[in-house]
Design a protein around this motif. Structure first.
Motif, PDB file in Angstrom:
ATOM      1  N   GLY A  51       3.870  14.122  -9.449  1.00 28.70           N
ATOM      2  CA  GLY A  51       4.981  15.059  -9.575  1.00 28.70           C
ATOM      3  C   GLY A  51       5.476  15.162 -11.014  1.00 28.70           C
ATOM      4  O   GLY A  51       5.749  16.251 -11.521  1.00 28.70           O
ATOM      5  N   LEU A  52       5.574  14.006 -11.678  1.00 24.97           N
ATOM      6  CA  LEU A  52       6.007  14.011 -13.072  1.00 24.97           C
ATOM      7  C   LEU A  52       4.989  14.716 -13.962  1.00 24.97           C
ATOM      8  O   LEU A  52       5.361  15.447 -14.883  1.00 24.97           O
ATOM      9  CB  LEU A  52       6.231  12.581 -13.573  1.00 24.97           C
ATOM     10  N   ALA A 101       3.492   5.962  -2.997  1.00 26.38           N
ATOM     11  CA  ALA A 101       4.740   6.558  -3.482  1.00 26.38           C
ATOM     12  C   ALA A 101       4.692   6.683  -5.000  1.00 26.38           C
ATOM     13  O   ALA A 101       5.079   7.715  -5.563  1.00 26.38           O
ATOM     14  CB  ALA A 101       5.939   5.718  -3.044  1.00 26.38           C
ATOM     15  N   ASN A 102       4.215   5.617  -5.666  1.00 30.48           N
ATOM     16  CA  ASN A 102       4.094   5.678  -7.125  1.00 30.48           C
ATOM     17  C   ASN A 102       3.126   6.766  -7.555  1.00 30.48           C
ATOM     18  O   ASN A 102       3.363   7.471  -8.540  1.00 30.48           O
ATOM     19  CB  ASN A 102       3.631   4.321  -7.676  1.00 30.48           C
ATOM     20  N   HIS A 151       0.825  -1.208   0.000  1.00 22.25           N
ATOM     21  CA  HIS A 151       0.000   0.000   0.000  1.00 22.25           C
ATOM     22  C   HIS A 151       0.863   1.264   0.000  1.00 22.25           C
ATOM     23  O   HIS A 151       0.530   2.247  -0.645  1.00 22.25           O
ATOM     24  CB  HIS A 151      -0.938  -0.059   1.202  1.00 22.25           C
ATOM     25  N   LEU A 152       1.942   1.238   0.727  1.00 23.21           N
ATOM     26  CA  LEU A 152       2.852   2.383   0.792  1.00 23.21           C
ATOM     27  C   LEU A 152       3.537   2.610  -0.558  1.00 23.21           C
ATOM     28  O   LEU A 152       3.716   3.756  -0.980  1.00 23.21           O
ATOM     29  CB  LEU A 152       3.892   2.154   1.899  1.00 23.21           C
ATOM     30  N   ALA A 153       3.864   1.532  -1.249  1.00 24.68           N
ATOM     31  CA  ALA A 153       4.502   1.640  -2.559  1.00 24.68           C
ATOM     32  C   ALA A 153       3.540   2.255  -3.571  1.00 24.68           C
ATOM     33  O   ALA A 153       3.945   3.036  -4.436  1.00 24.68           O
ATOM     34  CB  ALA A 153       4.965   0.274  -3.038  1.00 24.68           C
TER      35      ALA A 153
END
Length: 93
Positions: free
Chosen positions: A13-14, A6-7, A1-3
């Motif tokens: 951001g990108l 982050a993705n 879930h944390l990954a």
């Protein structure tokens, strides 16, 4: 879930960075494109034998050098045609 979070943040951001880049690119290119169109309009006028049209030169970049040289070429053509007319007139007299 944390990954996954982050993705998601990385992709967000990108996306924001890409949007800022595209906006900045078009904003900064507008004056250059406008000047290129001005040069094109001047060349079109000269192509219709309007040898007295002068393309505005601004700055010291490649486009300004191009505009300057186009103006020089028009000056030389104008002078060449003037001399040819004088020569033709002197033949007819």
């Amino acid at each position: 879930h944390l990954a996954q979070k982050a993705n998601a943040h990385v992709f967000t951001g990108l996306g924001i960075a890409a949007s800022v880049f595209v906006f900045a690119f078009f904003f900064l290119m507008r004056p250059i494109v406008r000047y290129m169109k001005e040069i094109e309009t001047g060349v079109r006028k000269m192509a219709t034998k309007n040898w007295h049209h002068v393309i505005r030169t601004k700055g010291k970049d490649e486009l300004s050098s191009l505009a300057y040289n186009i103006n020089r070429m028009a000056d030389e053509l104008r002078e060449k045609f003037r001399r040819e007319r004088e020569l033709e007139q002197s033949k007819n007299q």
